[in-house]
Design an enzyme around this catalytic site. Structure first.
Site, PDB file in Angstrom:
ATOM      1  CB  ALA A  67      -0.878  -0.010   1.244  1.00 19.31           C
TER       2      ALA A  67
ATOM      3  N   GLY B 287       0.582  -5.105   0.648  1.00 17.37           N
ATOM      4  CA  GLY B 287      -0.594  -5.140  -0.223  1.00 17.37           C
ATOM      5  C   GLY B 287      -0.314  -5.803  -1.565  1.00 17.37           C
TER       6      GLY B 287
ATOM      7  CD  GLU C 274      -2.392  -7.643   2.639  1.00 18.16           C
ATOM      8  OE1 GLU C 274      -1.875  -6.526   2.386  1.00 18.16           O
ATOM      9  OE2 GLU C 274      -3.162  -7.823   3.598  1.00 18.16           O
TER      10      GLU C 274
ATOM     11  CD  GLU D 173       1.698  -5.815   5.638  1.00 17.86           C
ATOM     12  OE1 GLU D 173       2.476  -6.745   5.927  1.00 17.86           O
ATOM     13  OE2 GLU D 173       1.007  -5.813   4.611  1.00 17.86           O
TER      14      GLU D 173
HETATM   15  N1  COA Z   1       4.618   3.199  -0.531  1.00 22.75           N
HETATM   16  C1  COA Z   1       5.046   4.369  -0.990  1.00 22.75           C
HETATM   17  N2  COA Z   1       6.187   4.512  -1.676  1.00 22.75           N
HETATM   18  C2  COA Z   1       6.941   3.424  -1.894  1.00 22.75           C
HETATM   19  C3  COA Z   1       6.560   2.157  -1.422  1.00 22.75           C
HETATM   20  C4  COA Z   1       5.345   2.058  -0.693  1.00 22.75           C
HETATM   21  N3  COA Z   1       4.868   0.901  -0.253  1.00 22.75           N
HETATM   22  N4  COA Z   1       7.511   1.254  -1.779  1.00 22.75           N
HETATM   23  C5  COA Z   1       8.437   1.939  -2.463  1.00 22.75           C
HETATM   24  N5  COA Z   1       8.104   3.250  -2.532  1.00 22.75           N
HETATM   25  C6  COA Z   1       8.872   4.333  -3.164  1.00 22.75           C
HETATM   26  C7  COA Z   1      10.096   4.713  -2.355  1.00 22.75           C
HETATM   27  O1  COA Z   1       9.758   5.588  -1.310  1.00 22.75           O
HETATM   28  C8  COA Z   1      10.940   5.345  -3.410  1.00 22.75           C
HETATM   29  O2  COA Z   1      10.487   6.638  -3.648  1.00 22.75           O
HETATM   30  P1  COA Z   1      11.542   7.874  -3.858  1.00 22.75           P
HETATM   31  O3  COA Z   1      12.267   7.510  -5.126  1.00 22.75           O
HETATM   32  O4  COA Z   1      10.656   9.055  -3.981  1.00 22.75           O
HETATM   33  O5  COA Z   1      12.421   7.849  -2.657  1.00 22.75           O
HETATM   34  C9  COA Z   1      10.626   4.524  -4.663  1.00 22.75           C
HETATM   35  O6  COA Z   1       9.389   3.886  -4.394  1.00 22.75           O
HETATM   36  C10 COA Z   1      11.662   3.448  -4.947  1.00 22.75           C
HETATM   37  O7  COA Z   1      11.841   2.664  -3.786  1.00 22.75           O
HETATM   38  P2  COA Z   1      13.241   2.470  -3.032  1.00 22.75           P
HETATM   39  O8  COA Z   1      12.938   2.203  -1.590  1.00 22.75           O
HETATM   40  O9  COA Z   1      14.159   3.602  -3.336  1.00 22.75           O
HETATM   41  O10 COA Z   1      13.773   1.156  -3.754  1.00 22.75           O
HETATM   42  P3  COA Z   1      14.764   0.062  -3.139  1.00 22.75           P
HETATM   43  O11 COA Z   1      15.136  -0.812  -4.291  1.00 22.75           O
HETATM   44  O12 COA Z   1      15.830   0.687  -2.344  1.00 22.75           O
HETATM   45  O13 COA Z   1      13.859  -0.779  -2.098  1.00 22.75           O
HETATM   46  C11 COA Z   1      11.867  -1.946  -1.381  1.00 22.75           C
HETATM   47  C12 COA Z   1      12.740  -1.522  -2.576  1.00 22.75           C
HETATM   48  C13 COA Z   1      10.591  -2.575  -1.961  1.00 22.75           C
HETATM   49  C14 COA Z   1      12.602  -2.973  -0.512  1.00 22.75           C
HETATM   50  C15 COA Z   1      11.510  -0.706  -0.528  1.00 22.75           C
HETATM   51  O14 COA Z   1      10.984   0.293  -1.414  1.00 22.75           O
HETATM   52  C16 COA Z   1      10.477  -0.959   0.536  1.00 22.75           C
HETATM   53  O15 COA Z   1      10.793  -1.509   1.570  1.00 22.75           O
HETATM   54  N6  COA Z   1       9.228  -0.502   0.275  1.00 22.75           N
HETATM   55  C17 COA Z   1       8.156  -0.607   1.264  1.00 22.75           C
HETATM   56  C18 COA Z   1       7.635  -2.033   1.358  1.00 22.75           C
HETATM   57  C19 COA Z   1       6.576  -2.122   2.433  1.00 22.75           C
HETATM   58  O16 COA Z   1       6.807  -1.943   3.606  1.00 22.75           O
HETATM   59  N7  COA Z   1       5.353  -2.441   1.971  1.00 22.75           N
HETATM   60  C20 COA Z   1       4.243  -2.656   2.860  1.00 22.75           C
HETATM   61  C21 COA Z   1       3.477  -1.415   3.037  1.00 22.75           C
HETATM   62  S1  COA Z   1       2.152  -1.678   4.193  1.00 22.75           S
END
Ligand code: COA
Length: 260
Positions: free
Chosen positions: A65, A111, A114, A134
């Site tokens: 999400a 999400g 999910e 989460e």
């Molecule tokens: N919501 C909002 N933005 C998100 C996102 C999310 N769930 N997942 C990734 N993004 C955004 C990042 O903030 C980043 O934005 P920016 O370029 O403006 O900084 C962009 O997407 C790229 O992600 P980034 O984190 O730089 O890539 P990465 O390769 O270093 O890491 C992940 C990839 C997936 C491991 C990491 O983005 C992450 O942990 N995301 C959240 C996952 C999460 O907790 N999901 C459950 C949500 S309830």
């Protein structure tokens, strides 16, 4: 309005692409709404026989999400977010009358995991990573993750994944039966199309819908799955496609199903 959900209909299969690559296709309220609209149209469009859901780019299916939309929420807002998402997208997919397949092409977190689990079928590319992170945000899954993960991989492994936030790769997901198949990235959509085409070519559409309903009934505590199966089995006998399917078998020809 920004096109956050792309659609491409070919040979009866609607490919739906969540299109916000720069945010790793995170599910914002706007994306949830566009997905909801897309599903509603696909349900009634007789040209659509099956649906693929995938993410834009080669890094993420859906990275969860949209976390940036969380901060403004209080308890009621959190409940509303989860309820709306479940009704508009996740439950709608699970109960969709036509097969829905997730083509998981990278991160499927929160999400995203999910969303894949709400689909009837899942195929992953080797770079797919699944997880429910989460707890690291002080949250729990809100789009059915605690329920569907336990259904798919079993209670013990589900609790481990939910509590540790560990990601698992495509091969591990295959071993745990979280996905049906793993194929090379360039084969993901061809394989998805092949699997769905097999269903479209072979199966009477009404029988497909009934099977989805009956399998779902097994997991619905308010329903008796066996009673549902009995009733649905009987209702098949009242259809044109049952007569056609049996006639085609006896006449050694391919059936021409009409969907009624
Ligand atoms: N919501 C909002 N933005 C998100 C996102 C999310 N769930 N997942 C990734 N993004 C955004 C990042 O903030 C980043 O934005 P920016 O370029 O403006 O900084 C962009 O997407 C790229 O992600 P980034 O984190 O730089 O890539 P990465 O390769 O270093 O890491 C992940 C990839 C997936 C491991 C990491 O983005 C992450 O942990 N995301 C959240 C996952 C999460 O907790 N999901 C459950 C949500 S309830």
């Amino acid at each position: 309005m920004e096109n956050l959900v792309l659609q491409h209909l070919e040979n009866g299969i609607l490919c739906v692409t969540i299109n916000q690559e720069k945010k790793l296709n995170a599910l914002s309220a706007a994306i949830i709404q566009q997905l909801s609209n897309t599903l509603d149209q696909a349900a009634t469009n007789t040209k659509v026989k099956a649906v693929i859901i995938t993410g834009a780019g080669n890094k993420a299916f859906v990275a969860g999400a949209d976390i940036t939309e969380f901060l403004a929420l209080n308890k009621a807002g959190g409940i509303q977010l989860a309820k709306e998402g479940q009704e508009k997208v996740f439950s709608k997919i699970e109960n969709f009358p036509k097969p829905v397949l997730a083509a998981v092409n990278g991160f499927a977190l929160g999400g995203g995991c999910e969303l894949a689990m709400a689909c009837h079928l899942r195929i992953a590319s080797p770079n797919a990573l699944f997880g429910q992170p989460e707890v690291k945000l002080g949250l729990i899954p809100g789009y059915g993750g605690t329920q569907r993960l336990a259904q798919l991989v079993g209670k013990g492994k589900a609790i481990e994944m939910l509590l540790t936030a560990d990601m698992i790769n495509a091969q591990q997901a295959l071993d745990l039966r979280l996905v049906n198949h793993v194929v090379e990235a360039d084969q993901l959509l061809p394989k998805a199309n092949e699997l769905l085409q097999k269903i479209i070519q072979r199966a009477a559409p009404l029988a497909v819908t009934r099977i989805i309903e009956c399998v779902n009934a097994y997991y619905d505590k308010k329903q008796d799955g066996y009673a549902k199966e009995l009733e649905s089995f009987g209702s098949c006998f009242a259809t044109h496609d049952f007569r056609e399917g049996v006639a085609a078998f006896l006449e050694k020809r391919n059936p021409e199903f009409k969907g009624y």
